[in-house]
Structure formats: C-alpha cells, structure tokens
Design a protein around this motif. Structure first.
Motif, PDB file in Angstrom:
ATOM      1  N   LEU A   1       0.836  -1.216   0.000  1.00  0.00           N
ATOM      2  CA  LEU A   1       0.000   0.000   0.000  1.00  0.00           C
ATOM      3  C   LEU A   1       0.863   1.255   0.000  1.00  0.00           C
ATOM      4  CD1 LEU A   1      -2.832  -0.968   2.516  1.00  0.00           C
ATOM      5  CD2 LEU A   1      -3.044  -0.659   0.036  1.00  0.00           C
ATOM      6  N   GLY A   2       1.950   1.251   0.753  1.00  0.00           N
ATOM      7  CA  GLY A   2       2.844   2.405   0.792  1.00  0.00           C
ATOM      8  C   GLY A   2       3.490   2.670  -0.552  1.00  0.00           C
ATOM      9  N   ILE A   3       3.942   1.606  -1.202  1.00  0.00           N
ATOM     10  CA  ILE A   3       4.542   1.760  -2.535  1.00  0.00           C
ATOM     11  C   ILE A   3       3.482   2.227  -3.529  1.00  0.00           C
ATOM     12  CG2 ILE A   3       5.599   0.507  -4.460  1.00  0.00           C
ATOM     13  CD1 ILE A   3       7.009  -1.248  -2.320  1.00  0.00           C
TER      14      ILE A   3
ATOM     15  N   PHE B   1       0.896   8.947  -5.998  1.00  0.00           N
ATOM     16  CA  PHE B   1       1.225  10.336  -5.714  1.00  0.00           C
ATOM     17  C   PHE B   1       2.090  10.917  -6.824  1.00  0.00           C
ATOM     18  CE2 PHE B   1       3.594  13.846  -4.062  1.00  0.00           C
ATOM     19  CZ  PHE B   1       2.660  14.534  -3.313  1.00  0.00           C
ATOM     20  N   ARG B   2       3.130  10.188  -7.206  1.00  0.00           N
ATOM     21  CA  ARG B   2       4.017  10.665  -8.277  1.00  0.00           C
ATOM     22  C   ARG B   2       3.247  10.871  -9.572  1.00  0.00           C
ATOM     23  NH1 ARG B   2       8.411  13.162  -6.634  1.00  0.00           N
ATOM     24  NH2 ARG B   2       8.997  12.176  -4.699  1.00  0.00           N
TER      25      ARG B   2
ATOM     26  N   ASN C   1       3.442  14.847  -9.390  1.00  0.00           N
ATOM     27  CA  ASN C   1       4.844  15.167  -9.644  1.00  0.00           C
ATOM     28  C   ASN C   1       5.024  16.375 -10.558  1.00  0.00           C
ATOM     29  OD1 ASN C   1       7.562  14.440  -9.020  1.00  0.00           O
ATOM     30  ND2 ASN C   1       7.805  13.752 -11.128  1.00  0.00           N
ATOM     31  N   ALA C   2       4.249  16.457 -11.619  1.00  0.00           N
ATOM     32  CA  ALA C   2       4.388  17.575 -12.563  1.00  0.00           C
ATOM     33  C   ALA C   2       3.910  18.897 -11.963  1.00  0.00           C
ATOM     34  CB  ALA C   2       3.607  17.271 -13.842  1.00  0.00           C
TER      35      ALA C   2
ATOM     36  N   ARG D   1      -2.501  16.233   0.198  1.00  0.00           N
ATOM     37  CA  ARG D   1      -2.131  16.273   1.613  1.00  0.00           C
ATOM     38  C   ARG D   1      -2.617  15.024   2.336  1.00  0.00           C
ATOM     39  NH1 ARG D   1      -4.189  21.801   1.583  1.00  0.00           N
ATOM     40  NH2 ARG D   1      -5.859  20.936   2.852  1.00  0.00           N
ATOM     41  N   MET D   2      -3.787  14.538   1.947  1.00  0.00           N
ATOM     42  CA  MET D   2      -4.299  13.302   2.543  1.00  0.00           C
ATOM     43  C   MET D   2      -3.391  12.122   2.193  1.00  0.00           C
ATOM     44  SD  MET D   2      -8.401  13.889   2.003  1.00  0.00           S
ATOM     45  CE  MET D   2      -8.795  12.181   2.191  1.00  0.00           C
TER      46      MET D   2
END
Length: 160
Positions: free
Chosen positions: A109-111, A117-118, A122-123, A137-138
């Motif tokens: 889940l973290g990965i 997110f990326r 990211n852009a 933020r969540m």
C-alpha cells in the motif's frame, strides 16, 4: 495457503536460507543493512511527507522532493533485498505470521500510494508552494501513517 507454505519451505531449504541460518556473520550483517535501509527510507519519507503537509515552507518542494526521493528509493531497495534474505532464514513460520502479512500488505500500500502520488502530483509539485491540494495532503498523511506502521510491525515481529 498451502502453496504459500510449500513455497516458504522451499525458500527456507535453499542455499540462501541455509547460509542465512548457518553463517555467524551473514544474518547480523543483513539485519544491519535492513536497519540502514529503514533509516534511508523513513528519514527522507518523513521529511518529505512533513513538507507536503506544510512544514518547512521556506524550502521549495520540488528541491526537497528531488533531494530526498532518491534516498528513500535506495532505502526501499535495500530493505526489500535484505528483507528477502532475512525472510529466507525462517520463511516457514514467517509466511503464516499475521504481523508479517500485515506488514507486507502495508508495504504494498505504501509503494502504491507513492506511485499514485508521483503520477498525480509530480508535474505540479511547484504549485504546492502556493496551494497544496487536499487529496495530495491526505496522501502525504496516509504515507506517514503507513510507513510508521510498517516500521512498528517490523520491530514487533521480533517479539511476537
């Protein structure tokens, strides 16, 4: 579940599993490498997530991310490699351990959260210095929670 147990027994019986159990140095050295990986992953992740949540606004987010992300990735790769070796030493019992199963689920889940997110942000990280989206933020808060739980579960494996 039977196939998992069969696979774990096979892994434990491999040369790697045997070497991990029989060498006086290999297990402790890999345990130290695992700890180094933990520091390299969690230190940068905690700092980056804190910045994503608004701390340290005097540091541009793109620069913070560009600096810390490679360290976190190196830590994750070190953790995965050393963790697989440590697992091989005692794969049978560990494969059915609920704490380890939860830890592995949280790692996935973290990965997944980091990759999402990326992909999403990211852009647009430069825009976060003026406006940080609520969903982003969540995700940062979730990242903090997930990785702190992973670390805690990893430590608890030694005791339960």
């Amino acid at each position: 579940m039977d196939s998992l147990i069969t696979w774990a027994a096979w892994l434990e019986a491999t040369a790697l599993g045997e070497q991990m159990r029989s060498s006086a140095l290999l297990y402790p050295v890999l345990n130290l490498l695992h700890l180094l990986g933990l520091v390299l992953l969690l230190g940068p992740m905690l700092l980056l997530d804190a910045r994503l949540l608004g701390a340290g606004r005097s540091f541009p987010l793109t620069a913070v991310s560009r600096t810390l992300t490679p360290l976190a990735v190196a830590g994750l790769l070190l953790l995965l490699g050393s963790g697989a070796c440590l697992f091989a030493a005692d794969a049978g019992p560990l494969a059915v351990d609920r704490l380890l199963q939860l830890k592995l689920l949280l790692i996935a889940l973290g990965i997944g959260n980091a990759l999402l997110f990326r992909r999403l942000w990211n852009a647009r990280l430069g825009d976060w210095d003026t406006y940080a989206p609520l969903f982003g933020r969540m995700q940062a808060a979730l990242s903090l929670l997930i990785w702190l739980l992973v670390m805690s579960l990893g430590r608890l494996l030694a005791y339960f």
